[in-house]
Design a protein around this motif. Structure first.
Motif, PDB file in Angstrom:
ATOM      1  N   ARG A 184       2.595   4.170  -9.305  1.00 15.59           N
ATOM      2  CA  ARG A 184       1.280   5.091  -9.451  1.00 15.59           C
ATOM      3  C   ARG A 184      -0.586   4.627  -9.666  1.00 15.59           C
ATOM      4  N   MET A 185      -0.393   3.469  -9.809  1.00 17.48           N
ATOM      5  CA  MET A 185      -1.731   2.783  -9.637  1.00 17.48           C
ATOM      6  C   MET A 185      -1.714   2.046  -8.550  1.00 17.48           C
ATOM      7  N   ILE A 186      -2.964   2.128  -8.180  1.00 12.67           N
ATOM      8  CA  ILE A 186      -3.385   1.818  -7.058  1.00 12.67           C
ATOM      9  C   ILE A 186      -4.120  -0.306  -7.254  1.00 12.67           C
ATOM     10  N   THR A 187      -4.729   0.120  -8.296  1.00  9.73           N
ATOM     11  CA  THR A 187      -5.811  -1.142  -8.762  1.00  9.73           C
ATOM     12  C   THR A 187      -5.458  -1.692 -10.178  1.00  9.73           C
TER      13      THR A 187
ATOM     14  N   ASP B  82       0.653  -1.629   0.083  1.00  6.24           N
ATOM     15  CA  ASP B  82      -0.163  -0.165   0.490  1.00  6.24           C
ATOM     16  C   ASP B  82       0.591   1.756  -0.144  1.00  6.24           C
ATOM     17  N   HIS B  83       2.016   1.421  -0.297  1.00 11.81           N
ATOM     18  CA  HIS B  83       3.050   2.661  -0.978  1.00 11.81           C
ATOM     19  C   HIS B  83       3.188   2.382  -1.747  1.00 11.81           C
TER      20      HIS B  83
ATOM     21  N   THR C 222       0.876  -7.411  -4.123  1.00 15.28           N
ATOM     22  CA  THR C 222       1.983  -6.287  -4.638  1.00 15.28           C
ATOM     23  C   THR C 222       1.820  -4.688  -5.348  1.00 15.28           C
ATOM     24  N   SER C 223       0.453  -4.296  -5.061  1.00 10.85           N
ATOM     25  CA  SER C 223      -0.082  -3.143  -5.454  1.00 10.85           C
ATOM     26  C   SER C 223       0.638  -2.159  -4.304  1.00 10.85           C
ATOM     27  N   PRO C 224       1.095  -0.667  -4.500  1.00  8.15           N
ATOM     28  CA  PRO C 224       0.391  -0.179  -6.039  1.00  8.15           C
ATOM     29  C   PRO C 224       1.717  -0.748  -7.404  1.00  8.15           C
ATOM     30  N   TYR C 225       1.050  -0.503  -8.632  1.00  7.65           N
ATOM     31  CA  TYR C 225       2.122  -0.747  -9.191  1.00  7.65           C
ATOM     32  C   TYR C 225       2.596   0.054 -10.285  1.00  7.65           C
TER      33      TYR C 225
ATOM     34  N   GLN D  91      -6.990   0.100 -13.128  1.00  7.23           N
ATOM     35  CA  GLN D  91      -6.535   0.889 -13.662  1.00  7.23           C
ATOM     36  C   GLN D  91      -4.953   0.073 -14.644  1.00  7.23           C
ATOM     37  N   VAL D  92      -4.195  -0.904 -13.999  1.00  5.24           N
ATOM     38  CA  VAL D  92      -3.182  -1.187 -15.063  1.00  5.24           C
ATOM     39  C   VAL D  92      -3.373  -1.890 -16.092  1.00  5.24           C
ATOM     40  N   LEU D  93      -4.950  -2.590 -16.262  1.00  5.06           N
ATOM     41  CA  LEU D  93      -5.242  -3.029 -17.468  1.00  5.06           C
ATOM     42  C   LEU D  93      -6.299  -1.561 -19.049  1.00  5.06           C
ATOM     43  N   GLU D  94      -6.602  -0.871 -17.858  1.00  7.35           N
ATOM     44  CA  GLU D  94      -7.035   0.394 -18.568  1.00  7.35           C
ATOM     45  C   GLU D  94      -5.860   0.707 -19.105  1.00  7.35           C
TER      46      GLU D  94
END
Lengths: 352, 248
Positions: free
Chosen positions: A281-284, A90-91, A273-276, A287-290
């Motif tokens: 910069r991406m939490i979910t 979460d960081h 391992t979020s964020p990515y 968002q990565v797939l988007e």
């Protein structure tokens, strides 16, 4: 008959003297597991550093020891938390000495024996020398190697453990680094549901199965099975973070063709391992797939050729793909006591 | 059966005694690296020097690696592998290196100025290569081959510093240079059993600023990454070495 007597006499003498010989105790040698169907590690990280139980235990103690940092508060494990697959949960950035932040997202640690270069930009060329970077960085552990060795030398339990691992109680930088490599290099992830399906011990649901098909068609070229990374450096078309201006691999090679390239991360344990992304910069994962579906900056000259057309994933496919990606979660690793800190509780007896 | 066993034992014993190879007669060569400016030993911190561009400076640190030494006898090389020395102007005992050599006459020597690429990628090291010597980049794995630090009124950066940390071991960015030095024709290195010969090598630091690449403190006070600049400065450094004297 005579011969028999001579031999038994010899044996008695030999075994007798072996009791008298007060040499170093033999360590227990271990072998890195190479799961079935996996490639052999490109270069043997334990070639000059034989893996032993004693070395592993010493490395683990060092990994969880805050004394490796300047103020005693920042062990390796503060940024590499087991429940987060040894990343920072979460960081986007991790906390370093004196309220500082790191400049990149802490990568998870597992299957390192299959990695030639370490760090997002591949700056580190050998697992043994990796800890020198966070230990001495002002925004991480901020300590000097001299001071760390001094601190370790005042602790008799370390002297005992160095002796058990390396034959005598001498504590030097090489031994400390090699012990750490024995621990981190032994953290392995190969017991996810995906692995069990591959071994015939479990079966995918229909959704996971369909997700796997989509994965193989759209993701596997870079996030290659069974490690789920090809360990190459690629630009995946993220807009440049203006407050970091991180050029990635180019800072290491000096080659403009490497601008904005970062190491392809493994997708194993990605639900932990979020964020990515390199800057978190991406939490979910949505968002990565988007990003891969519509966000890739196709104007960047070093953009990976495989991403020039972006990746077409429908919303229906996304559900299946996420179901498959969840099967890469390896709780056997993230909850394995063998990798966890050894905590010794002291019970203080009060007055009767 | 008994006799066969005895025979094998005897053979083993015999083989053992015969397997000991003859030790070749060896002597020692001691090579001194005399870091000099204007024919005087470099003095750290307390002496002010002037470079060929009229810039005055003092030196605070001067260190470099020597490795992969070779001694040639009639063109035939004799190599010393896996030995690394850190010459550090601040430590007198580091200014000379000792090597055991078989009896022979040698007409030229060679060495790598720096640490070879293989050793740069082999993990944690000890001795001269221990990261405690402050010659290993923690943020980008690799050895600093040559390090010179000091200050000069001509430097416009903080505390008027100059810092040259010269490294890079792979591909285009390699700052490694192999140096061959012919020994004087009338004064070859003659190694004799149990004796010590010496070679004195002058390292003319004054030439550091202008040996192929024009390095001025005012324009270039810092180099701390592998790349073109580091290669150019390494090129300058590789031209400082000359044989001053051989004594047998």
């Amino acid at each position: 008959m005579k011969i028999k007597i001579i031999i038994s006499l010899l044996l008695i003498v030999l075994t007798g003297t072996s009791f008298l010989y007060d040499g170093p105790p033999k360590p227990t040698y271990l072998k890195l597991t190479i799961p079935r169907g996996w490639p052999k590690p490109g270069n043997n990280i334990f070639a000059n550093n034989p893996l032993t139980e004693e070395g592993f235990q010493l490395g683990k103690k060092l990994f969880y020891d805050g004394r490796l940092s300047k103020d005693g508060n920042i062990p390796c494990a503060s940024c590499h938390q087991q429940f987060a697959a040894f990343s920072t949960y979460d960081h986007d950035f991790s906390h370093g000495f004196n309220n500082s932040f790191t400049k990149r997202n802490a990568p998870p640690l597992f299957n390192l024996a299959w990695m030639k270069e370490l760090h997002w930009d591949g700056a580190i060329n050998h697992i043994e020398v990796q800890p020198l970077a966070p230990m001495t960085a002002k925004n991480e552990m901020a300590e000097t190697i001299e001071n760390v060795l001094k601190k370790l030398n005042t602790d008799t339990s370390y002297k005992r453990m160095f002796k058990a691992a390396f034959g005598n109680a001498s504590i030097n930088s090489q031994r400390m680094l090699r012990a750490l490599a024995q621990f981190t290099g032994s953290i392995q992830s190969y017991n996810s549901k995906y692995d069990k399906v591959k071994r015939g011990e479990a079966t995918f649901t229909m959704s996971e199965e369909q997700g796997y098909t989509i994965f193989k068609a759209s993701c596997n070229a870079c996030h290659t099975e069974p490690l789920f990374t090809d360990n190459k450096f690629r630009n995946n078309g993220l807009d440049v973070n203006k407050s970091l201006l991180d050029s990635g691999r180019m800072a290491i090679t000096g080659n403009t063709a490497d601008s904005l390239k970062f190491k392809v991360p493994s997708l194993r344990n990605l639900y932990l391992t979020s964020p990515y992304m390199h800057d978190g910069r991406m939490i979910t994962l949505q968002q990565v797939l988007e990003h891969y579906r519509s966000g890739i900056n196709i104007s960047q000259s070093t953009l990976d050729t495989l991403l020039k057309k972006r990746i077409a994933i429908s919303e229906r496919e996304e559900v299946d793909l996420l179901a498959f990606l969840y099967t890469l979660t390896d709780k056997d690793m993230s909850t394995n006591k063998r990798y966890a800190e050894v905590v010794t509780y002291k019970i203080h007896e009060g007055p009767h | 059966m008994k006799t066969a066993g005895c025979l094998i034992l005897l053979l083993c014993l015999l083989a053992n005694t015969q397997a000991q190879p003859k030790k070749p007669a060896t002597g020692i060569v001691k090579i001194f690296f005399n870091n000099r400016i204007n024919n005087h030993p470099v003095v750290l911190n307390d002496s002010t020097y002037t470079n060929p561009f009229g810039e005055s400076y003092i030196i605070k640190k001067l260190k470099y690696y020597i490795s992969n030494t070779v001694f040639y006898s009639g063109g035939k090389p004799l190599r010393q592998k896996n030995r690394y020395w850190l010459v550090n102007q601040a430590i007198d005992s580091s200014l000379s290196i000792r090597i055991n050599l078989p009896e022979n006459n040698y007409d030229s020597i060679g060495f790598l100025l720096g640490v070879d690429s293989a050793r740069n990628t082999s993990g944690a090291q000890t001795g001269a290569l221990d990261p405690l010597n402050d010659m290993f980049w923690t943020w980008h794995s690799g050895y600093i081959m040559e390090k010179m630090e000091g200050s000069s009124p001509q430097s416009k950066i903080v505390n008027n510093k100059f810092e040259y940390h010269i490294g890079g071991y792979e591909g285009e960015n390699s700052a490694l240079n192999f140096i061959n030095l012919r020994l004087p024709a009338d004064k070859k290195l003659s190694i004799q059993k149990g004796k010590m010969s010496t070679i004195i090598i002058t390292v003319d630091i004054n030439k550091f600023w202008d040996s192929g690449y024009r390095l001025t403190i005012s324009e270039t006070p810092v180099c701390s990454t592998p790349g073109i600049l580091a290669k150019q400065i390494a090129g300058n450094f590789s031209k400082l070495f000359s044989v001053e004297e051989v004594t047998n």
